[in-house]
Design a protein around this motif. Structure first.
Motif, mmCIF file in Angstrom:
data_model
loop_
_atom_site.group_PDB
_atom_site.id
_atom_site.type_symbol
_atom_site.label_atom_id
_atom_site.label_comp_id
_atom_site.label_asym_id
_atom_site.label_seq_id
_atom_site.Cartn_x
_atom_site.Cartn_y
_atom_site.Cartn_z
ATOM 1 N N ARG A 195 6.305 18.147 22.941
ATOM 2 C CA ARG A 195 7.292 17.095 23.185
ATOM 3 C C ARG A 195 8.705 17.672 23.247
ATOM 4 N NH1 ARG A 195 7.021 13.276 25.839
ATOM 5 N NH2 ARG A 195 8.194 11.726 24.641
ATOM 6 N N GLU A 196 8.993 18.692 22.442
ATOM 7 C CA GLU A 196 10.305 19.330 22.503
ATOM 8 C C GLU A 196 10.554 19.898 23.898
ATOM 9 O OE1 GLU A 196 10.288 22.186 19.367
ATOM 10 O OE2 GLU A 196 11.276 20.836 17.956
ATOM 11 N N THR A 197 9.519 20.541 24.432
ATOM 12 C CA THR A 197 9.640 21.116 25.770
ATOM 13 C C THR A 197 9.826 20.032 26.816
ATOM 14 O OG1 THR A 197 8.257 23.003 25.145
ATOM 15 C CG2 THR A 197 8.496 22.551 27.508
ATOM 16 N N GLU A 198 9.028 18.972 26.722
ATOM 17 C CA GLU A 198 9.107 17.879 27.693
ATOM 18 C C GLU A 198 10.460 17.180 27.647
ATOM 19 O OE1 GLU A 198 4.346 16.666 27.625
ATOM 20 O OE2 GLU A 198 5.824 15.495 26.491
ATOM 21 N N LEU A 199 10.961 16.951 26.425
ATOM 22 C CA LEU A 199 12.203 16.193 26.277
ATOM 23 C C LEU A 199 13.441 17.001 26.661
ATOM 24 C CD1 LEU A 199 11.355 14.379 22.922
ATOM 25 C CD2 LEU A 199 11.592 13.312 25.171
ATOM 26 N N SER A 200 13.295 18.315 26.807
ATOM 27 C CA SER A 200 14.429 19.145 27.208
ATOM 28 C C SER A 200 14.628 19.145 28.717
ATOM 29 C CB SER A 200 14.222 20.586 26.728
ATOM 30 O OG SER A 200 13.085 21.174 27.381
ATOM 31 N N GLU A 201 13.670 18.568 29.470
ATOM 32 C CA GLU A 201 13.773 18.524 30.923
ATOM 33 C C GLU A 201 14.767 17.449 31.345
ATOM 34 O OE1 GLU A 201 9.854 17.843 32.329
ATOM 35 O OE2 GLU A 201 9.092 19.823 31.710
ATOM 36 N N PRO A 202 15.421 17.633 32.508
ATOM 37 C CA PRO A 202 16.396 16.644 32.992
ATOM 38 C C PRO A 202 15.749 15.259 33.173
ATOM 39 C CG PRO A 202 16.587 18.692 34.232
ATOM 40 C CD PRO A 202 15.354 18.827 33.377
ATOM 41 N N PHE A 241 11.348 21.694 12.749
ATOM 42 C CA PHE A 241 11.370 22.229 14.091
ATOM 43 C C PHE A 241 12.790 22.019 14.620
ATOM 44 C CE2 PHE A 241 7.034 23.296 15.256
ATOM 45 C CZ PHE A 241 6.347 22.767 14.172
ATOM 46 N N HIS A 242 13.064 22.428 15.886
ATOM 47 C CA HIS A 242 14.400 22.269 16.446
ATOM 48 C C HIS A 242 14.809 20.799 16.455
ATOM 49 C CE1 HIS A 242 14.603 26.444 17.457
ATOM 50 N NE2 HIS A 242 13.502 26.384 18.196
ATOM 51 N N MET A 243 13.924 19.929 16.939
ATOM 52 C CA MET A 243 14.242 18.499 17.004
ATOM 53 C C MET A 243 13.267 17.669 16.181
ATOM 54 S SD MET A 243 15.204 17.968 21.030
ATOM 55 C CE MET A 243 13.617 18.564 21.613
ATOM 56 N N ALA A 244 12.234 18.285 15.653
ATOM 57 C CA ALA A 244 11.150 17.532 15.024
ATOM 58 C C ALA A 244 11.012 17.847 13.545
ATOM 59 C CB ALA A 244 9.833 17.827 15.735
ATOM 60 N N THR A 245 10.606 16.829 12.811
ATOM 61 C CA THR A 245 10.279 16.991 11.399
ATOM 62 C C THR A 245 8.853 16.508 11.197
ATOM 63 O OG1 THR A 245 12.567 16.584 10.731
ATOM 64 C CG2 THR A 245 10.869 16.301 9.048
ATOM 65 N N ILE A 246 8.059 17.302 10.483
ATOM 66 C CA ILE A 246 6.679 16.914 10.197
ATOM 67 C C ILE A 246 6.551 16.656 8.708
ATOM 68 C CG2 ILE A 246 4.248 17.591 10.255
ATOM 69 C CD1 ILE A 246 4.809 19.289 12.650
ATOM 70 N N ARG A 247 6.086 15.473 8.380
ATOM 71 C CA ARG A 247 5.886 15.104 6.980
ATOM 72 C C ARG A 247 4.401 14.935 6.712
ATOM 73 N NH1 ARG A 247 10.905 12.755 8.070
ATOM 74 N NH2 ARG A 247 12.466 13.189 6.440
ATOM 75 N N ALA A 248 3.928 15.626 5.702
ATOM 76 C CA ALA A 248 2.526 15.516 5.289
ATOM 77 C C ALA A 248 2.450 14.577 4.101
ATOM 78 C CB ALA A 248 1.975 16.885 4.929
ATOM 79 N N ARG A 249 1.670 13.522 4.246
ATOM 80 C CA ARG A 249 1.607 12.515 3.188
ATOM 81 C C ARG A 249 0.162 12.296 2.751
ATOM 82 N NH1 ARG A 249 5.181 8.723 1.628
ATOM 83 N NH2 ARG A 249 6.467 9.094 3.476
ATOM 84 N N LYS A 250 -0.052 12.400 1.449
ATOM 85 C CA LYS A 250 -1.375 12.122 0.896
ATOM 86 C C LYS A 250 -1.611 10.623 0.858
ATOM 87 C CE LYS A 250 -2.472 16.201 -1.844
ATOM 88 N NZ LYS A 250 -3.638 16.476 -0.984
ATOM 89 N N LYS A 251 -2.769 10.211 1.369
ATOM 90 C CA LYS A 251 -3.105 8.791 1.394
ATOM 91 C C LYS A 251 -3.934 8.426 0.172
ATOM 92 C CE LYS A 251 -4.946 8.990 5.534
ATOM 93 N NZ LYS A 251 -5.537 8.575 6.835
ATOM 94 N N ALA A 252 -4.192 7.142 0.029
ATOM 95 C CA ALA A 252 -4.893 6.656 -1.167
ATOM 96 C C ALA A 252 -6.292 7.228 -1.280
ATOM 97 C CB ALA A 252 -4.954 5.126 -1.146
ATOM 98 N N ASP A 253 -6.933 7.528 -0.135
ATOM 99 C CA ASP A 253 -8.300 8.054 -0.185
ATOM 100 C C ASP A 253 -8.347 9.559 -0.399
ATOM 101 O OD1 ASP A 253 -7.391 9.002 2.211
ATOM 102 O OD2 ASP A 253 -8.888 7.986 3.457
ATOM 103 N N GLY A 254 -7.172 10.191 -0.624
ATOM 104 C CA GLY A 254 -7.131 11.621 -0.899
ATOM 105 C C GLY A 254 -6.933 12.494 0.322
ATOM 106 N N THR A 255 -7.023 11.931 1.506
ATOM 107 C CA THR A 255 -6.824 12.709 2.730
ATOM 108 C C THR A 255 -5.333 12.805 3.040
ATOM 109 O OG1 THR A 255 -7.039 10.759 4.145
ATOM 110 C CG2 THR A 255 -9.047 11.970 3.634
ATOM 111 N N GLN A 280 8.304 13.275 13.353
ATOM 112 C CA GLN A 280 9.463 12.460 13.697
ATOM 113 C C GLN A 280 10.415 13.307 14.541
ATOM 114 O OE1 GLN A 280 12.656 11.419 10.812
ATOM 115 N NE2 GLN A 280 12.163 9.285 11.332
ATOM 116 N N ILE A 281 10.689 12.827 15.734
ATOM 117 C CA ILE A 281 11.624 13.503 16.633
ATOM 118 C C ILE A 281 12.891 12.667 16.726
ATOM 119 C CG2 ILE A 281 12.049 14.206 19.024
ATOM 120 C CD1 ILE A 281 9.115 14.909 19.263
ATOM 121 N N ARG A 282 14.039 13.293 16.466
ATOM 122 C CA ARG A 282 15.339 12.616 16.560
ATOM 123 C C ARG A 282 16.267 13.495 17.390
ATOM 124 N NH1 ARG A 282 16.514 8.655 12.746
ATOM 125 N NH2 ARG A 282 18.711 9.294 12.741
#
Length: 389
Positions: free
Chosen positions: A61-68, A11-25, A31-33
């Motif tokens: 959150r991108e929209t909210e964080l762009s506000e003054p 995303f513009h400011m966000a990264t989404i990481r999909a991680r498989k857990k031990a139970d298969g889900t 992460q926003i930086r």
């Protein structure tokens, strides 16, 4: 070594990481930086059970964080749902003992991924996602009614967190979440329970409990507790709170302190009539403690559960004795006000859920167990000193 398990969505400011857990889900961590002049000025992470919820939250959150002034506000250290629950449980314990089911539910929420969400990030989307996760195999595969109970108990926490502690909780988040779930077709309301104990089930339980008393005379006198719950219609925790000073001998009534009631519990003291059978059981108890039944509510629950498991009695709760007691009074042709004077209910809408009539007349007329229960000897042992019950 985890590279094969991770997909990245930018995303513009966000990264989404999909991680498989031990139970298969799969879980989705956003992460926003945010950098200013190549200097990191803000970062934030949130984890979700569904990718759609993660994407929606990231965009919001991108929209909210762009506000003054948003970055400065966001850098305030937030309070997690777990922290809110811990404080709620601690503060609530100072006023009145919290119900076991509610406490267990809240602690389970605190231990889940939702427990790591900070107050300012709680939105209707987050709450809807949690409910859908709870109903999925990954979240336990619970029924909508159970997920609804989770939201109801969490709602109690959120309703206090903002006005009492100043936490940044969106005031309409829970209401909006419930509206969304309803429009999605989920019935989150608990179904009315219609389970009543059968005569032979009560026979088995009383035989079992009397046998236990023969082996351990100082154990909880469960025959008296069981019969009193049935004839008085009192809840398990109410029984253990009743004191001798709460009795009105002239009116044959008892003051039930902090009676459970929607919207109010603390300070909700109600006078309730005790039918003759319940009154006889009270009078048979020794006056050696402040409490009439100086037992621990959790210990009563454990004794009940062990007995039902040993006797292979399925799906019978201690609370079903209250249901049985209220239904019995209606079967005896008592009118609503008279029944409510025993049960403590304030209106018919809440009282009728306990009534599933089997016929007319008193099923417990000349009940063969009443005499044995009343005459049963009570050995309080160490409890007579009232030291921890």
């Amino acid at each position: 070594m985890y590279q094969s398990q991770i997909d990245v969505y930018q995303f513009h400011m966000a990264t989404i990481r999909a991680r498989k857990k031990a139970d298969g889900t799969t879980s989705y961590t956003v992460q926003i930086r945010i950098n200013r002049d190549k200097v990191l000025v803000y970062q934030e992470n949130q984890t979700f059970a569904r990718k759609q919820a993660a994407q929606a939250w990231a965009k919001r959150r991108e929209t909210e964080l762009s506000e003054p002034g948003a970055i400065e506000r966001a850098n305030r250290k937030g309070h997690t749902v777990r922290e809110m629950i811990d404080r709620y449980v601690l503060e609530g314990a100072k006023a009145v003992e919290m119900g076991k089911t509610k406490k267990a539910t809240l602690l389970a929420i605190a231990a889940s991924y939702l427990g790591e969400i900070v107050d300012s990030a709680i939105s209707s989307q987050v709450l809807v996602d949690y409910a859908l996760w709870r109903m999925s195999p990954a979240g336990g595969g619970v029924k909508p009614q159970t997920a609804g109970n989770d939201l109801a108990h969490l709602g109690s926490v959120l309703s206090v967190a903002r006005p009492a502690w100043g936490y940044e909780v969106a005031p309409h988040a829970m209401g909006d979440a419930r509206t969304v779930l309803k429009k999605l077709g989920y019935n989150m309301k608990s179904r009315e329970r219609d389970r009543r104990p059968a005569t032979n089930e009560l026979d088995k339980l009383l035989e079992y409990f009397f046998e236990m008393l023969k082996r351990r005379p100082s154990s909880i006198n469960m025959p008296k507790v069981l019969a009193f719950a049935l004839f008085s219609t009192r809840r398990q925790e109410e029984i253990t709170r009743i004191r001798w000073v709460d009795l009105d001998e002239d009116r044959q009534a008892v003051k039930v302190r902090d009676m459970k009631n929607p919207g109010q519990k603390i300070g909700n003291d109600v006078w309730c009539h005790l039918p003759d059978e319940a009154w006889a059981i009270v009078q048979s108890m020794p006056r050696e403690c402040d409490e009439i039944f100086p037992y621990n509510s959790d210990s009563i629950s454990a004794a009940w559960t062990r007995a039902c498991q040993f006797l292979a009695i399925k799906n019978l709760h201690f609370h079903d004795l209250r249901h049985e007691g209220v239904s019995r009074l209606f079967e005896m042709d008592w009118d609503i006000p008279r029944v409510a004077s025993v049960s403590g209910h304030r209106d018919w809408n809440s009282l009728r859920r306990y009534t599933h009539l089997k016929g007319r007349g008193d099923l417990y007329c000349n009940w063969r167990w009443l005499k044995s229960v009343v005459e049963a000897n009570v050995v309080l042992g160490g409890r007579s000193k009232c030291n921890g019950r």
